[in-house]
Design a protein around this motif. Structure first.
Motif, PDB file in Angstrom:
ATOM      1  N   GLY A   1       0.827  -1.204   0.000  1.00  0.00           N
ATOM      2  CA  GLY A   1       0.000   0.000   0.000  1.00  0.00           C
ATOM      3  C   GLY A   1       0.858   1.248   0.000  1.00  0.00           C
ATOM      4  O   GLY A   1       0.608   2.197  -0.747  1.00  0.00           O
ATOM      5  N   ILE A   2       1.901   1.214   0.833  1.00  0.00           N
ATOM      6  CA  ILE A   2       2.801   2.370   0.878  1.00  0.00           C
ATOM      7  C   ILE A   2       3.491   2.552  -0.461  1.00  0.00           C
ATOM      8  O   ILE A   2       3.637   3.659  -0.972  1.00  0.00           O
ATOM      9  CB  ILE A   2       3.828   2.196   2.017  1.00  0.00           C
ATOM     10  N   LEU A   3       3.890   1.414  -1.062  1.00  0.00           N
ATOM     11  CA  LEU A   3       4.511   1.488  -2.391  1.00  0.00           C
ATOM     12  C   LEU A   3       3.584   2.160  -3.399  1.00  0.00           C
ATOM     13  O   LEU A   3       4.010   3.008  -4.180  1.00  0.00           O
ATOM     14  CB  LEU A   3       4.852   0.075  -2.883  1.00  0.00           C
ATOM     15  N   VAL A   4       2.304   1.766  -3.354  1.00  0.00           N
ATOM     16  CA  VAL A   4       1.338   2.369  -4.283  1.00  0.00           C
ATOM     17  C   VAL A   4       1.287   3.877  -4.065  1.00  0.00           C
ATOM     18  O   VAL A   4       1.309   4.665  -5.023  1.00  0.00           O
ATOM     19  CB  VAL A   4      -0.060   1.742  -4.095  1.00  0.00           C
ATOM     20  N   ALA A   5       1.254   4.277  -2.782  1.00  0.00           N
ATOM     21  CA  ALA A   5       1.206   5.711  -2.492  1.00  0.00           C
ATOM     22  C   ALA A   5       2.429   6.427  -3.041  1.00  0.00           C
ATOM     23  O   ALA A   5       2.333   7.506  -3.627  1.00  0.00           O
ATOM     24  CB  ALA A   5       1.092   5.927  -0.986  1.00  0.00           C
ATOM     25  N   VAL A   6       3.577   5.801  -2.871  1.00  0.00           N
ATOM     26  CA  VAL A   6       4.811   6.424  -3.361  1.00  0.00           C
ATOM     27  C   VAL A   6       4.793   6.496  -4.889  1.00  0.00           C
ATOM     28  O   VAL A   6       5.087   7.524  -5.484  1.00  0.00           O
ATOM     29  CB  VAL A   6       6.044   5.638  -2.875  1.00  0.00           C
ATOM     30  N   PHE A   7       4.409   5.357  -5.513  1.00  0.00           N
ATOM     31  CA  PHE A   7       4.380   5.320  -6.975  1.00  0.00           C
ATOM     32  C   PHE A   7       3.491   6.411  -7.534  1.00  0.00           C
ATOM     33  O   PHE A   7       3.811   7.019  -8.544  1.00  0.00           O
ATOM     34  CB  PHE A   7       3.857   3.963  -7.465  1.00  0.00           C
TER      35      PHE A   7
END
Lengths: 371, 429
Positions: free
Chosen positions: A311-317
């Motif tokens: 989820g955090i990765l998605v936010a960063v992406f």
């Protein structure tokens, strides 16, 4: 087994419907109309063809490997390490799709309603909610969706009926004035969204009757395309093709024209609420598939620990991939069709070819194994 | 389990955060609710756009009738003006003089001044589409002269001038002297090949009583005791006291401002507008008067109840012409003669007389449009739908092509009923 829940074929169809429909309605109308003018609806209907193809391939593969997701049978077909690499590619594309979805939607909210609010408020709250939903499991998402799908479809229908007085149907003529070529070119972008039936490859083994997945998915694809085409027809009938292709979010603009007796007006907020719900489900589905896929590729016993990091990765992406809204729309218009064609058409076809080659030429039997 | 509970609590806190609308939160007590915007262009300035906003007075919102004691003479209008190099810059200037935040979601009317219309109204359209608050369903109106000047005209029936204007617009949709356009309606025509957009005209004019020479004399002899007699434009009701102001004006909505692309090219008066509206079939409640075939010195009139117009392109080789067929029906609404209307013969004669009158009206409107080279009807667009290939070659030079376009108009009129009276009894005369 990482997922113990089971969903019915109807539920899986509904999930596919929302997945395809939720964000395609934001940008697709403007992009297709800018290429195909008043024939945009035709382009959208045509764009279901790759979707059907992908759905067919996935259910054929799923039928050969009962109880296995795409990530698992990739390993059986390609061998352990190539299979894992293959699986990781799909985890990547799912995360990327999730990030694009989030960003598109946050940009919509920012443009149309809250220009001063930082984008991270939209992205983080949406992603946080999705993480909670994904941790709760597939069954929960599917059951939530049964309610949300009613909202999305009912409100969209309502809005279209209420906008009827503003129609000028002559805007839709002439049909196919410039031949079929622009229509085909325009269908590339909606095809990217129709191809999101890819998630059927993950949902299929958790469906009570996997052999019904194709029928459910086809119904979902058709109804999503029809509803989207109806929305585009309405937008073109109200504004004319030239104006629709100028707008960022044509359906938002078309909801704003509704004015019945000065009382039934200002529906855009209701529509926004249902779209938030739809996008939430879509994001949850993609996050779920990516988490499950990563867990299966890495051979974890649980997928839940990877949900939050992803989820955090998605936010960063979603902040990393796009500088501004022009990059998103232009990316979806010109780059995405080429990139996604690899994931949606070439790679699944590769799996089929290798399966056939190994079965026919090397006499390998895939059907027997069961997990 | 406890982890879940903590999750739930965090979720609820998140929801609380979202409810007030984050950074964009707006309290209604802190909003300056704009009901109408007038945009003018002041040539020769660096900041040419003059924007005037009509803001709802918060006291009027909350109080209702509370201000009744302070007199029937309504409170001064709250007009706020600013100039800027673009419309939003002008609004930015206004905000320095506002105690509240500008809120445009309830704007229902955008008035466009003449000078702005001549230089092009694209900046207004851009503002309407791009700005998140303002709606594309606002009415766009053209005002001859400065748009700002119609805002201080006192309201007559409604409680505020903007309500009066909106009422005029709603009513104008029912009568065939103008066709008020919403912003998106204007834009969809603007972007269509082979059709030019138009706006309805709103203007402040002296009331009929002030212009009729007969009444002028009465006024001179009777001093201040002016009483609006049989004014057709609606009886003049509340002229405050006897102290007649020299510049009394009333708002009217009639006529059409014809555009070519986004620029004003000409004005069509109320009669020409009705002629144009026959091409669209949007002429309900029109009253057509013709000379009585039996007694040509007086008139008989028909109220149009239904009208249908069919426009078909006729393509012969390279030559394009159009056939316009109007089919209308209505009822006799007045008769100033004693001709017996109870014979099919006379109705037939009347029918052809009315058809002739309508045809003349339409031809005059068409001539006007052709002289302005602006195809408001959309003959080009109709051709484009029927013959996309042919029109594809023509569309660049369509305005010039339109100038000499041959249009064959045929009108069929049918009097269906004669009202509650068959004919005027002979005893009257």
């Amino acid at each position: 087994m990482l997922e113990k829940g089971k969903i019915s074929p109807r539920q899986s169809g509904e999930l596919l419907f929302i997945t395809v429909f939720a964000t395609s309605i934001l940008i697709v109308p403007a992009v297709t109309t800018s290429i195909a003018a008043q024939d945009a609806w035709l382009a959208i209907l045509l764009s279901t063809l790759p979707g059907f193809f992908l759905l067919g391939v996935l259910s054929w593969l799923g039928g050969k490997h009962p109880g296995q997701t795409l990530f698992q049978y990739a390993e059986t077909i390609l061998g352990k390490w190539p299979g894992k690499l293959f699986g990781l590619l799909y985890v990547w594309i799912m995360l990327q799709t999730a990030a694009t979805t989030t960003r598109q939607f946050s940009d919509y909210l920012s443009t149309a309603f809250m220009p001063l609010t930082p984008l991270s408020v939209f992205t983080l709250s949406l992603i946080f909610l999705s993480v909670v939903a994904v941790i709760s499991g597939l069954e929960v998402i599917a059951r939530m969706n049964e309610f949300i799908i009613l909202l999305v479809v009912a409100f969209l229908m309502l809005v279209m009926v209420l906008a009827l007085p503003n129609w000028e149907p002559a805007n839709l003529l002439p049909v196919l004035a410039h031949g079929l070529v622009p229509v085909l070119r325009a269908s590339a972008t909606p095809a990217v969204f129709m191809g999101e039936v890819l998630v059927a490859a993950v949902l299929l083994p958790y469906t009570t009757r996997p052999q019904r997945t194709f029928a459910a998915g086809a119904a979902a694809l058709l109804s999503a395309a029809f509803l989207l085409a109806a929305g585009v027809v309405a937008a073109i009938a109200i504004f004319g093709p030239a104006l629709v292709s100028v707008f960022r979010f044509p359906l938002h603009m078309f909801v704003r024209t509704i004015n019945i007796g000065d009382i039934l007006t200002r529906f855009e907020v209701i529509v926004m609420v249902t779209w938030v719900a739809g996008v939430f489900i879509k994001l949850s589905v993609f996050l779920y598939c990516a988490s499950l896929g990563l867990a299966q590729v890495l051979g974890l016993r649980q997928y839940r620990p990877v949900v939050f990091p992803l989820g955090i990765l998605v936010a960063v992406f979603c902040f990393l991939f796009f500088e501004n809204i022009v990059e998103i729309t232009e990316g979806i218009k010109s780059v995405a069709p080429k990139v996604y064609a690899i994931y949606y058409l070439v790679l699944p076809l590769l799996l089929v070819i290798i399966t056939v080659v190994r079965e026919k030429i090397f006499g390998h039997k895939f059907q027997a194994k069961r997990q | 389990m406890t982890a879940r509970r903590i999750c739930a609590v965090i979720l609820i806190i998140f929801l609380l955060l979202l409810i007030p609308g984050c950074w964009d939160q707006r309290e209604i007590e802190q909003l300056a609710i704009v009901r109408a915007i007038a945009v003018d262009y002041l040539p020769g300035r660096k900041a040419p756009y003059l924007v005037t906003m009509v803001v709802l007075r918060p006291a009027d919102l909350a109080g209702g009738e509370s201000g009744g004691g302070s007199g029937g003479g309504s409170q001064p209008l709250q007009l706020f003006s600013g100039v800027g190099a673009s419309i939003d810059l002008a609004i930015t200037q206004i905000t320095t003089a506002l105690s509240r935040r500008v809120y445009l979601s309830h704007a229902e009317l955008v008035l466009v001044g003449e000078e702005l219309a001549r230089t092009g109204i694209t900046p207004v359209l851009d503002f309407i589409i791009r700005y998140p608050e303002i709606r594309n369903s606002v009415y766009l109106m053209f005002v001859p002269g400065r748009a700002q000047q119609v805002l201080p005209v006192p309201e007559r029936l409604e409680e505020a001038v903007v309500s009066e204007m909106l009422g005029l617009l709603k009513n104008a949709e029912q009568i065939p002297f103008s066709d008020p356009q919403r912003a998106f309606e204007f834009m969809r025509v603007l972007l269509r090949y082979g059709q030019e957009p138009f706006l309805a005209i709103m203007q402040a004019t002296p009331p009929l009583e002030a212009t009729l020479p007969e009444l002028q004399q009465v006024k001179e002899s009777a001093g201040g005791r002016q009483n609006g007699g049989q004014g057709e434009g609606g009886g003049q009701g509340t002229s405050p006291g006897g102290g007649q102001q020299e510049e009394e004006k009333v708002l009217t909505v009639a006529g059409t401002a014809a555009f070519k692309n986004d620029k004003l090219v000409g004005i069509m008066d109320a009669r020409e507008t009705r002629g144009y509206l026959w091409f669209t079939g949007n002429v309900r409640n029109a009253v057509i008067a013709v000379h009585d075939p039996g007694q040509p010195e007086a008139v008989i009139s028909m109220l149009v109840t239904r009208a249908q117009t069919k426009i078909t392109p006729v393509v012969k080789g390279d030559k394009v012409s159009f056939r316009v067929e109007v089919d209308t029906e209505g009822d006799i609404s007045s008769q100033n003669t004693t001709t017996n209307l109870n014979t099919p013969e006379i109705l037939r004669k009347l029918n052809s007389a009315i058809a002739g009158a309508v045809k003349v009206e339409m031809e005059q409107a068409l001539q006007k449009m052709q002289s302005l080279e602006t195809d408001l009807v959309g003959f080009g667009a109709i051709l484009g739908r029927k013959e996309p290939k042919l029109f594809g070659k023509l569309h660049k030079k369509w305005p010039r092509f339109f100038r000499t376009l041959e249009v064959d108009i045929t009108v069929k009129a049918n009097i269906r009923r004669t009202g509650q009276q068959g004919n005027v009894p002979a005893g009257y005369h």
